[in-house]
Design an enzyme around this catalytic site. Structure first.
Site, mmCIF file in Angstrom:
data_model
loop_
_atom_site.group_PDB
_atom_site.id
_atom_site.type_symbol
_atom_site.label_atom_id
_atom_site.label_comp_id
_atom_site.label_asym_id
_atom_site.label_seq_id
_atom_site.Cartn_x
_atom_site.Cartn_y
_atom_site.Cartn_z
ATOM 1 N N GLU A 75 -6.658 3.458 3.037
ATOM 2 C CA GLU A 75 -5.995 2.559 3.866
ATOM 3 C C GLU A 75 -6.322 2.818 5.693
ATOM 4 O OE1 GLU A 75 -3.870 3.213 1.768
ATOM 5 O OE2 GLU A 75 -3.682 1.308 0.750
ATOM 6 N N GLN A 97 -2.961 -4.114 1.538
ATOM 7 C CA GLN A 97 -2.228 -5.598 1.108
ATOM 8 C C GLN A 97 -1.101 -5.818 1.190
ATOM 9 O OE1 GLN A 97 -3.279 -3.960 -2.884
ATOM 10 N NE2 GLN A 97 -5.117 -5.257 -2.633
ATOM 11 N N PHE A 98 -0.005 -4.706 1.186
ATOM 12 C CA PHE A 98 1.192 -4.841 1.876
ATOM 13 C C PHE A 98 1.376 -4.120 3.078
ATOM 14 C CE2 PHE A 98 0.938 -6.653 -3.279
ATOM 15 C CZ PHE A 98 1.492 -7.269 -2.931
ATOM 16 N N PRO A 104 -0.594 5.235 5.311
ATOM 17 C CA PRO A 104 -1.855 5.836 5.383
ATOM 18 C C PRO A 104 -2.436 6.094 6.996
ATOM 19 C CG PRO A 104 -1.401 5.384 2.850
ATOM 20 C CD PRO A 104 -0.195 4.234 4.056
ATOM 21 N N HIS A 144 6.508 -3.202 -1.252
ATOM 22 C CA HIS A 144 6.059 -4.444 -1.680
ATOM 23 C C HIS A 144 6.600 -5.159 -0.628
ATOM 24 C CE1 HIS A 144 4.136 -2.662 -4.951
ATOM 25 N NE2 HIS A 144 2.790 -3.565 -4.754
#
Lengths: 339, 387
Positions: A75, A97-98, A104, A144
């Site tokens: 990330e 993605q989530f 990071p 998530h």
């Protein structure tokens, strides 16, 4: 649903189609990529896989692998290289993605994307977008489901937008991509496919920094955004006849539309704010401060905060208790009204 | 250790080379389940061979049942491990009870081998926080979901081991699992670098299953191997056939022993790149047909379970009767675990537990508010299907 064909390449200019929110995101990406060759998409699984939620479905076929880039799993690498791309002529749209996996990249966002303009005194800028699905309510695994938008709202130099409808998703995303500054674009995944709405085929923008009054009312103003717009509207409907509720969808959390908040708060004199992120130092606190600064003398009740609890987002067996439900929102609207 | 190093199959990971050893993958059992090298078999006791086999068979069945439970809506998202049983079971069996593991969401077989109750694993997958609770005496950290974040933490755990009594070698090793994609994250590099600098008793076990959701390892890195990255940080990097349980067991045992007490010419920390294949989807939410056509043919024949079964049958350690009995025992154990999982309940107010050592006044108020709402409106209104 998935035809693999981006909606913007459909041959209905001037027309509109009924799209879900996630389809509108994809449509918005395709529309902006068609209008501007410097717009590119990068992230994990955005190419062949079309994104884990299919938000980039079909873009690889249409625009090729130099503009729709499957990156290594990193990330900070995604966001840091997006900053480099943005400062050198590209308009990157990075997908995380989530939201729970953005951390990071936090250093790159707050130490650099947010202040490259200030550090270089306007010489270098960072016109980029970081998209991330956020929020709970879909029985997802741990990490998530979080809603930590307040981290980004707190950082000067970043803009933060959260659509709650397919129409706004396409328009706000277009505005974010065309914006000269970095925008964190948070997509409420619980309502990715919850309903459809007519979305124009042609490109358009919904201006950043402008809230939308979703329902006019005279008794209590409720400010919300993202997936919480729906239970708030349900609560308003349930109270119809007893309490006349105004619902304001903030749409952009930074910069915040203080004018619309103040106008509504002055009109009703009673306010509440609803979000699914934790209460302490959340967006609700900023709304409370805005009401107190801009409309104090009009207030007849304390501002109600209806939020996620100040606990780590629970595993899904009890997540519905964590998320503000319509009945919980009604309860507190009533309290504001009866104060 | 008797290992047979052989030229790497050029189809595994592509032709790039960046280190003389990169052509080598430790393998003891070939794809047909025969020892690669004639002569002395590896010195693994017979009862350990059977434990390995039973652990792998249990893992395969657990995986199948979990996917079935997911399809029935009895658990949520599940990350299958089919094809990866040897890497998980053999590496975990190579540990002493006191050694630690730092697992990911996919390492359920390793967790079970090292002492977690399958019912607890299933309960967490069903959304119950209590399933994450680790029993006393079981040295397993709660599974790590954000990729690679466990790696520097395992380094820290192992480092602490060396600080308790700096005068002597540590007697506990730390085994950290992660995948091929994790090697792209900063935490991987930072964690391995620290492990080298502080010379910690850690074994970094990379389950290179060739795929990070849709991204093949060839697109993850230009490096010829993943183990080569460890060498850059002063660790030993070794590649092993991750679908060969005997090789995984021997390589991990040596790495664990070396972590505790390295010879003068040995490096203490090791990264093991276990080369293997994910037969199934990334998770039950993933559709691999979008990015690959079935199971790549070269991997279909490497399935670890028939390989070990052949080896054991050739030695007359197992037969049809044993297999049938094993099936029954495994099914009974998993049935019981599923029953225990389904008996688990979570009181919504538990979300306020364990946030801090002592509940803050604000959290006490919020908990009371939730209880008031439940009493006033009922659970169905707060958390029913309409929400």
């Amino acid at each position: 649903m998935s035809t693999g064909t981006p909606q913007a390449s459909r041959d209905s200019p001037g027309g509109e189609d009924d799209l879900t929110l996630v389809e509108a995101v994809r449509d918005g990406l395709a529309a902006e990529m068609l209008r501007d060759d410097s717009v590119m998409v990068l992230g994990e699984d955005v190419g062949d896989n079309g994104g884990v939620f299919r938000a980039t479905d079909g873009l690889l076929d249409t625009f090729g692998e130099e503009r729709v880039v499957d990156t290594p799993l990193a990330e900070s690498g995604i966001v840091g290289s997006a900053i480099g791309l943005a400062t050198h002529g590209m308009r990157p749209v990075a997908e995380i993605q989530f939201m729970g996996f953005v951390y990071p990249a936090f250093d790159q966002l707050v130490s650099h994307a947010a202040r490259l303009r200030a550090r270089s005194q306007g010489q270098y800028t960072c016109p980029m977008v970081v998209r991330a699905p956020y929020g709970g309510g879909i029985d997802a695994p741990e990490h998530h489901s979080e809603s930590t938008e307040a981290f980004f709202v707190h950082q000067p130099g970043l803009k933060v937008a959260v659509p709650s409808t397919p129409y706004d998703a396409k328009g706000l995303l277009a505005a974010a991509i065309r914006d000269p500054d970095p925008v964190v674009f948070l997509e409420p995944k619980k309502i990715y496919r919850a309903f459809r709405q007519p979305v124009p085929a042609d490109p358009y923008t919904v201006d950043l920094g402008e809230a939308a009054v979703r329902r006019q009312g005279s008794d209590v103003s409720v400010f919300t955004y993202g997936a919480m717009t729906k239970p708030t509207m349900v609560a308003a409907s349930e109270l119809d006849g007893d309490i006349d509720v105004e619902v304001v969808d903030l749409r952009t959390l930074s910069p915040l539309d203080r004018e619309t908040i103040a106008e509504s708060a002055k009109k009703t004199g009673r306010t509440a704010v609803v979000h699914e992120g934790p209460k302490t130092a959340g967006m609700g606190a900023e709304v409370v401060a805005t009401v107190q600064e801009e409309a104090l003398v009009y207030q007849e009740a304390p501002v109600e905060r209806i939020t996620g609890f100040d606990v780590p987002f629970p595993l899904h067996a009890v997540e519905d208790y964590y998320l503000p439900a319509a009945v919980r929102i009604e309860d507190r609207i009533r309290r504001a009204y009866e104060f | 250790m008797a290992t047979d190093r052989h030229p790497r199959d050029a189809s595994i990971g592509g032709p790039r080379r960046d280190h003389p050893d990169d052509g080598c993958i430790v393998q003891l059992l070939d794809e047909d389940g025969h020892l690669r090298q004639e002569g002395e078999p590896p010195s693994i006791p017979e009862d350990e061979l059977l434990e390995l086999y039973e652990g792998m068979r249990f893992a395969r069945r657990f995986d199948e049942r979990a996917l079935s439970l997911q399809r029935q809506g009895r658990i949520a998202t599940y990350a299958p491990m089919r094809g990866q049983e040897a890497a998980q079971v053999a590496s975990a069996r190579a540990l002493a009870d006191d050694d630690w593991i730092y697992p990911t969401y996919r390492d359920n077989a390793a967790k079970i081998v090292h002492g977690l109750d399958p019912a607890d694993i299933l309960a967490a997958l069903r959304g119950h926080q209590s399933g994450y609770a680790v029993p006393d005496g079981v040295n397993v950290m709660p599974e790590y979901i954000p990729i690679a974040t466990q790696i520097p933490q395992a380094t820290g755990g192992a480092w602490a081991e060396t600080l308790q009594d700096p005068e002597r070698d540590p007697d506990t090793a730390y085994l950290c699992y992660f995948g091929d994609g994790a090697t792209s994250e900063g935490d991987f590099h930072e964690g391995l670098n620290f492990a080298g600098v502080f010379d910690v008793p850690a074994v970094f076990f990379c389950n290179n299953n060739q795929w990070s959701i849709s991204t093949p390892v060839e697109r993850q890195t230009r490096s010829g191997t993943l183990a080569g990255k460890a060498r850059a940080y002063g660790l030993e990097g070794i590649r092993v056939d991750g679908m060969d349980p005997l090789a995984v067991y021997e390589v991990t045992r040596r790495a664990v022993s070396k972590a505790k007490d390295p010879a003068a010419d040995e490096l203490r920390p090791t990264m093991i790149e276990a080369v293997q294949y994910r037969y199934g989807a990334h998770t039950s939410s993933d559709d691999p047909s979008r990015y690959r056509d079935g199971v790549d043919e070269e991997w279909a024949d490497k399935d670890p379970i028939p390989r070990l079964a052949t080896y054991l049958r050739d030695r007359e350690l197992i037969d049809d009767e044993y297999e049938a009995d094993l099936d029954d025992r495994i099914d009974a154990e998993i049935d019981a675990a599923v029953d225990r999982m389904e008996a688990v309940e979570t009181d919504p107010a538990e979300m306020f537990d364990h946030v801090y050592a002592e509940r803050t006044p604000e959290l006490a108020d919020q908990r009371a508010e939730l209880e008031r709402l439940r009493a006033e409106y009922g659970d169905e209104a707060l958390a029913g299907d309409g929400q």
